[in-house]
Design a protein around this motif. Structure first.
Motif, PDB file in Angstrom:
ATOM      1  N   LEU A 133       0.871  -1.172   0.000  1.00  0.00           N
ATOM      2  CA  LEU A 133       0.000   0.000   0.000  1.00  0.00           C
ATOM      3  C   LEU A 133       0.910   1.223   0.000  1.00  0.00           C
ATOM      4  CD1 LEU A 133      -2.987   0.946   0.182  1.00  0.00           C
ATOM      5  CD2 LEU A 133      -2.640   1.148   2.648  1.00  0.00           C
ATOM      6  N   ASN A 134       0.985   1.901  -1.143  1.00  0.00           N
ATOM      7  CA  ASN A 134       1.877   3.038  -1.302  1.00  0.00           C
ATOM      8  C   ASN A 134       1.092   4.350  -1.278  1.00  0.00           C
ATOM      9  OD1 ASN A 134       4.052   1.292  -1.678  1.00  0.00           O
ATOM     10  ND2 ASN A 134       3.718   1.182  -3.878  1.00  0.00           N
ATOM     11  N   TYR A 135       1.577   5.312  -0.521  1.00  0.00           N
ATOM     12  CA  TYR A 135       1.018   6.660  -0.497  1.00  0.00           C
ATOM     13  C   TYR A 135       1.978   7.549  -1.297  1.00  0.00           C
ATOM     14  CZ  TYR A 135      -2.019   5.146   3.350  1.00  0.00           C
ATOM     15  OH  TYR A 135      -2.947   4.499   4.134  1.00  0.00           O
ATOM     16  N   ILE A 136       1.545   8.000  -2.447  1.00  0.00           N
ATOM     17  CA  ILE A 136       2.429   8.700  -3.382  1.00  0.00           C
ATOM     18  C   ILE A 136       2.030  10.170  -3.477  1.00  0.00           C
ATOM     19  CG2 ILE A 136       3.294   8.766  -5.753  1.00  0.00           C
ATOM     20  CD1 ILE A 136       2.566   5.744  -5.887  1.00  0.00           C
ATOM     21  N   CYS A 137       2.968  11.043  -3.156  1.00  0.00           N
ATOM     22  CA  CYS A 137       2.701  12.481  -3.158  1.00  0.00           C
ATOM     23  C   CYS A 137       2.720  13.002  -4.590  1.00  0.00           C
ATOM     24  CB  CYS A 137       3.769  13.191  -2.325  1.00  0.00           C
ATOM     25  SG  CYS A 137       3.324  14.851  -1.859  1.00  0.00           S
ATOM     26  N   GLU A 138       1.690  13.786  -4.963  1.00  0.00           N
ATOM     27  CA  GLU A 138       1.577  14.286  -6.326  1.00  0.00           C
ATOM     28  C   GLU A 138       2.602  15.384  -6.617  1.00  0.00           C
ATOM     29  OE1 GLU A 138       0.032  12.687  -8.356  1.00  0.00           O
ATOM     30  OE2 GLU A 138      -1.988  12.130  -7.799  1.00  0.00           O
ATOM     31  N   ALA A 173       7.444   2.221   5.414  1.00  0.00           N
ATOM     32  CA  ALA A 173       8.440   3.098   4.791  1.00  0.00           C
ATOM     33  C   ALA A 173       7.940   4.535   4.744  1.00  0.00           C
ATOM     34  CB  ALA A 173       8.761   2.606   3.377  1.00  0.00           C
ATOM     35  N   PHE A 174       8.886   5.470   4.822  1.00  0.00           N
ATOM     36  CA  PHE A 174       8.573   6.896   4.747  1.00  0.00           C
ATOM     37  C   PHE A 174       9.463   7.563   3.700  1.00  0.00           C
ATOM     38  CE2 PHE A 174       7.178   5.597   8.915  1.00  0.00           C
ATOM     39  CZ  PHE A 174       5.982   6.291   9.085  1.00  0.00           C
ATOM     40  N   ALA A 175       8.933   8.602   3.066  1.00  0.00           N
ATOM     41  CA  ALA A 175       9.700   9.313   2.042  1.00  0.00           C
ATOM     42  C   ALA A 175      10.635  10.353   2.653  1.00  0.00           C
ATOM     43  CB  ALA A 175       8.756   9.982   1.039  1.00  0.00           C
ATOM     44  N   HIS A 176      10.438  10.719   3.915  1.00  0.00           N
ATOM     45  CA  HIS A 176      11.298  11.734   4.533  1.00  0.00           C
ATOM     46  C   HIS A 176      12.510  11.085   5.212  1.00  0.00           C
ATOM     47  CE1 HIS A 176       8.065  10.838   7.573  1.00  0.00           C
ATOM     48  NE2 HIS A 176       9.124  10.653   8.338  1.00  0.00           N
ATOM     49  N   PRO A 177      13.567  11.879   5.471  1.00  0.00           N
ATOM     50  CA  PRO A 177      14.747  11.339   6.158  1.00  0.00           C
ATOM     51  C   PRO A 177      14.411  10.908   7.583  1.00  0.00           C
ATOM     52  CG  PRO A 177      15.223  13.464   5.125  1.00  0.00           C
ATOM     53  CD  PRO A 177      13.741  13.291   5.081  1.00  0.00           C
ATOM     54  N   GLU A 178      15.264  10.084   8.151  1.00  0.00           N
ATOM     55  CA  GLU A 178      15.040   9.613   9.516  1.00  0.00           C
ATOM     56  C   GLU A 178      15.121  10.783  10.497  1.00  0.00           C
ATOM     57  OE1 GLU A 178      17.399   7.008  12.835  1.00  0.00           O
ATOM     58  OE2 GLU A 178      17.286   6.163  10.805  1.00  0.00           O
ATOM     59  N   PRO A 179      14.044  11.042  11.260  1.00  0.00           N
ATOM     60  CA  PRO A 179      14.089  12.127  12.249  1.00  0.00           C
ATOM     61  C   PRO A 179      14.683  11.636  13.564  1.00  0.00           C
ATOM     62  CG  PRO A 179      11.880  11.238  12.132  1.00  0.00           C
ATOM     63  CD  PRO A 179      12.716  10.440  11.165  1.00  0.00           C
ATOM     64  N   GLY A 180      14.673  12.504  14.557  1.00  0.00           N
ATOM     65  CA  GLY A 180      15.342  12.166  15.811  1.00  0.00           C
ATOM     66  C   GLY A 180      14.499  11.398  16.796  1.00  0.00           C
ATOM     67  N   TYR A 181      13.317  10.940  16.378  1.00  0.00           N
ATOM     68  CA  TYR A 181      12.439  10.231  17.327  1.00  0.00           C
ATOM     69  C   TYR A 181      12.142   8.811  16.823  1.00  0.00           C
ATOM     70  CZ  TYR A 181       9.166  12.446  14.001  1.00  0.00           C
ATOM     71  OH  TYR A 181       8.543  12.897  12.869  1.00  0.00           O
ATOM     72  N   PRO A 192      10.104  -3.342  11.183  1.00  0.00           N
ATOM     73  CA  PRO A 192      11.191  -2.540  10.590  1.00  0.00           C
ATOM     74  C   PRO A 192      10.660  -1.260   9.951  1.00  0.00           C
ATOM     75  CG  PRO A 192      11.436  -4.864  10.022  1.00  0.00           C
ATOM     76  CD  PRO A 192      10.101  -4.733  10.677  1.00  0.00           C
ATOM     77  N   ILE A 193      11.424  -0.174  10.071  1.00  0.00           N
ATOM     78  CA  ILE A 193      11.056   1.128   9.509  1.00  0.00           C
ATOM     79  C   ILE A 193      12.126   1.541   8.506  1.00  0.00           C
ATOM     80  CG2 ILE A 193      10.425   3.514  10.032  1.00  0.00           C
ATOM     81  CD1 ILE A 193       8.633   1.558  11.434  1.00  0.00           C
ATOM     82  N   LYS A 194      11.695   2.058   7.350  1.00  0.00           N
ATOM     83  CA  LYS A 194      12.621   2.554   6.338  1.00  0.00           C
ATOM     84  C   LYS A 194      12.355   4.038   6.091  1.00  0.00           C
ATOM     85  CE  LYS A 194      12.899  -1.874   3.860  1.00  0.00           C
ATOM     86  NZ  LYS A 194      12.836  -2.533   2.529  1.00  0.00           N
ATOM     87  N   PHE A 195      13.434   4.795   5.851  1.00  0.00           N
ATOM     88  CA  PHE A 195      13.304   6.215   5.556  1.00  0.00           C
ATOM     89  C   PHE A 195      13.969   6.527   4.216  1.00  0.00           C
ATOM     90  CE2 PHE A 195      13.075   5.907  10.182  1.00  0.00           C
ATOM     91  CZ  PHE A 195      11.935   6.653  10.444  1.00  0.00           C
ATOM     92  N   ASP A 196      13.739   7.751   3.730  1.00  0.00           N
ATOM     93  CA  ASP A 196      14.312   8.181   2.441  1.00  0.00           C
ATOM     94  C   ASP A 196      13.900   7.253   1.300  1.00  0.00           C
ATOM     95  OD1 ASP A 196      15.656  10.638   2.733  1.00  0.00           O
ATOM     96  OD2 ASP A 196      17.304   9.639   3.793  1.00  0.00           O
ATOM     97  N   GLN A 197      12.676   6.750   1.340  1.00  0.00           N
ATOM     98  CA  GLN A 197      12.162   5.864   0.304  1.00  0.00           C
ATOM     99  C   GLN A 197      11.459   6.678  -0.790  1.00  0.00           C
ATOM    100  OE1 GLN A 197      12.871   2.375   0.487  1.00  0.00           O
ATOM    101  NE2 GLN A 197      14.192   3.376   1.981  1.00  0.00           N
ATOM    102  N   PRO A 198      11.216   6.076  -1.965  1.00  0.00           N
ATOM    103  CA  PRO A 198      10.539   6.823  -3.037  1.00  0.00           C
ATOM    104  C   PRO A 198       9.173   7.349  -2.625  1.00  0.00           C
ATOM    105  CG  PRO A 198      11.478   4.785  -3.883  1.00  0.00           C
ATOM    106  CD  PRO A 198      11.618   4.731  -2.391  1.00  0.00           C
ATOM    107  N   HIS A 199       8.491   6.617  -1.730  1.00  0.00           N
ATOM    108  CA  HIS A 199       7.192   7.045  -1.231  1.00  0.00           C
ATOM    109  C   HIS A 199       6.905   6.305   0.082  1.00  0.00           C
ATOM    110  CE1 HIS A 199       6.668   4.142  -4.660  1.00  0.00           C
ATOM    111  NE2 HIS A 199       6.411   3.393  -3.622  1.00  0.00           N
ATOM    112  N   CYS A 200       5.868   6.712   0.766  1.00  0.00           N
ATOM    113  CA  CYS A 200       5.480   6.038   2.008  1.00  0.00           C
ATOM    114  C   CYS A 200       4.752   4.736   1.674  1.00  0.00           C
ATOM    115  CB  CYS A 200       4.579   6.941   2.837  1.00  0.00           C
ATOM    116  SG  CYS A 200       5.380   8.466   3.376  1.00  0.00           S
ATOM    117  N   SER A 201       5.037   3.679   2.416  1.00  0.00           N
ATOM    118  CA  SER A 201       4.474   2.363   2.105  1.00  0.00           C
ATOM    119  C   SER A 201       4.204   1.567   3.376  1.00  0.00           C
ATOM    120  CB  SER A 201       5.449   1.541   1.235  1.00  0.00           C
ATOM    121  OG  SER A 201       5.820   2.231   0.071  1.00  0.00           O
TER     122      SER A 201
END
Length: 340
Positions: A133-138, A173-181, A192-201
Motif C-alpha cells: 500500500l503506497n502513499y504517493i505524493c503528487e 516506509a517513509f519518504a522523509h529522512p530519519e528524524p530524531g524520534y 522494521p522502519i525505512k526512511f528516504d524511500q521513493p514514497h510512504c508504504s
C-alpha cells in the motif's frame, strides 16, 4: 507553465474536514484555545463537523506547523495518529471497514483516497508474497512529514484494532529522512522502519488480504459508496490527454512496444489527432512513453522486487542490453550501478 500545470491551478487541492477536525481537536485538548486556532488558520472550526466539508491543503499544512510549534513535539504526527478515535473516521474510513475482506477494502481505498487528500494518491498491488500500500505524493510541496506520520500510524493502528490484533507488517516506509524520534516509530509500528524511500508504504504478507472485516454492514457500505461517488465527481479534475496516454502506456508496457495507433484508438481518435493534441499540451507521444518507463524503472530498482531482466521485460524491452542503454540515457548510470 505546461497545460497540466494550468489545469492543476484551476482545481484547488483539498483535504477532507475529518483530518483537520482530528488535528484541531488534539490541539484544543492540549490547551490551545479555539479562538486562537481559528485566528491563526482562518478556519471556522464549527464548519469542520459538516461531513462533506473540504479544506485547502495549504491551510491543512499550516495547521501542522502550528501543531509542532505549540506542542514542541516533533513526533506530534505519530501522537495524533495514535490518539485518534475510530468514531471520528471520515466517510472513506467507514466505507473501508464495511467491506467484506481486507483485500476488497484496499482496492476500494485506492480508488477513493482522493477524497481524503487530493495532494496524494494511493497505489495498491500484490506480488507473489506481499501486499503493498503506497502513499504517493503528487507534488513535493504537498508532502508533510507530520501528516504522513499521522496517516501511517492511523492506518496500522486501526488495522490492528478493527481487523485483527495479529496483523503483522513486514515494514513501514517513509519518504522523509530519519528524524530524531526513531524510538517512537518502533514503539508504534512494531516492525522494521525505512526512511528516504521513493514514497510512504505499508507492506505485509498477502495472506492477510483474506481477513474478514468483523463489523461489516453491507447496507451501510452500499449507501456510503453511492454517496462518495457524487463527491468524487465534484472534486475529480478532468485528466489531461497526456495523463490518459500515460495510464494506457503503463498497462501496455509488458506487452512490448507501445503502438501509437492502438493508444489513439482506445482514446477514440486518430493517431494524427493524438499527436496534434499532445503537441498542444506541450508534450509528445514518445516523451510520455519514455517518462513512464523511466518512472517505473527507478521505482522497480529501488523496491528490489525484480531482477534487472524482469524489469526490462516489464518495461517492454526485448533485451536487457536495450534497457541498460535506455536507463543510462535517463540517469547517467547503468541499472546495476544505480541498484548498488
Amino acid at each position: 507553465m505546461t497545460a497540466k500545470d494550468k489545469q492543476d491551478d484551476n482545481n484547488e487541492v483539498t483535504v477532507n474536514a475529518s483530518s483537520t477536525r482530528s488535528l484541531s481537536g488534539y490541539l484544543i485538548k492540549k490547551g490551545l484555545s479555539k479562538k486562537k486556532l481559528e485566528a491563526q488558520t482562518g478556519l471556522t472550526l464549527s464548519k469542520l463537523d459538516q461531513p462533506d466539508q473540504r479544506i485547502p491543503i495549504e491551510t491543512f499544512q499550516s495547521l501542522w506547523d502550528i501543531a509542532e510549534q505549540f506542542t514542541k513535539d516533533p513526533a506530534v504526527g505519530l501522537h495524533v495518529g495514535e490518539s485518534s478515535n475510530p468514531d471520528d473516521m471520515g466517510v472513506v474510513g467507514h466505507i473501508f471497514f464495511n467491506n467484506a475482506t481486507l483485500g476488497e477494502a484496499l482496492k476500494q481505498f485506492e480508488r477513493l483516497y482522493k477524497l481524503v487528500n487530493q495532494g496524494m494518491r494511493v497505489e495498491f498491488y500484490v506480488d507473489d508474497d506481499f501486499a503493498y500500500l503506497n502513499y504517493i505524493c503528487e507534488r513535493p510541496e504537498y508532502y508533510s512529514r507530520a501528516n504522513m506520520d499521522r496517516t501511517m500510524a492511523i492506518s496500522v493502528i486501526r488495522a490492528r484494532t478493527l481487523i485483527r490484533s495479529k496483523l503483522k507488517m513486514e515494514y513501514v516506509a517513509f519518504a522523509h529522512p530519519e528524524p530524531g524520534y526513531i524510538d517512537e516509530y518502533q514503539r508504534i509500528f512494531q516492525c522494521p522502519i525505512k526512511f528516504d524511500q521513493p514514497h510512504c508504504s505499508i507492506v505485509f504478507k498477502k495472506q492477510f488480504l483474506a481477513f474478514e472485516l468483523p463489523k461489516r454492514n453491507p447496507y451501510l457500505h452500499k449507501v456510503l459508496t453511492r454517496h462518495v461517488e457524487t463527491l468524487l465527481n465534484k472534486i475529480r479534475p478532468k485528466k489531461s490527454l497526456s495523463d490518459q496516454v500515460k495510464v494506457i502506456a503503463s498497462k501496455q508496457l509488458p506487452k512490448g512496444d507501445i503502438d501509437a495507433e492502438k493508444v489513439a484508438s482506445q482514446l477514440c481518435m486518430s493517431r494524427h489527432t493524438l499527436y496534434r493534441k499532445l503537441k498542444a499540451e506541450g508534450s509528445s507521444f514518445q516523451e510520455l512513453i519514455e517518462a513512464v518507463r523511466k518512472e517505473k524503472a527507478i521505482r522497480y530498482i529501488k523496491e528490489k522486487r525484480y531482477s534487472l531482466s524482469e524489469i526490462a521485460f516489464l518495461l517492454g524491452f526485448s533485451e536487457l542490453s536495450a534497457f541498460s542503454r535506455a536507463f543510462k540515457r535517463w540517469t547517467g548510470s547503468s541499472p546495476a550501478k544505480y541498484q548498488k
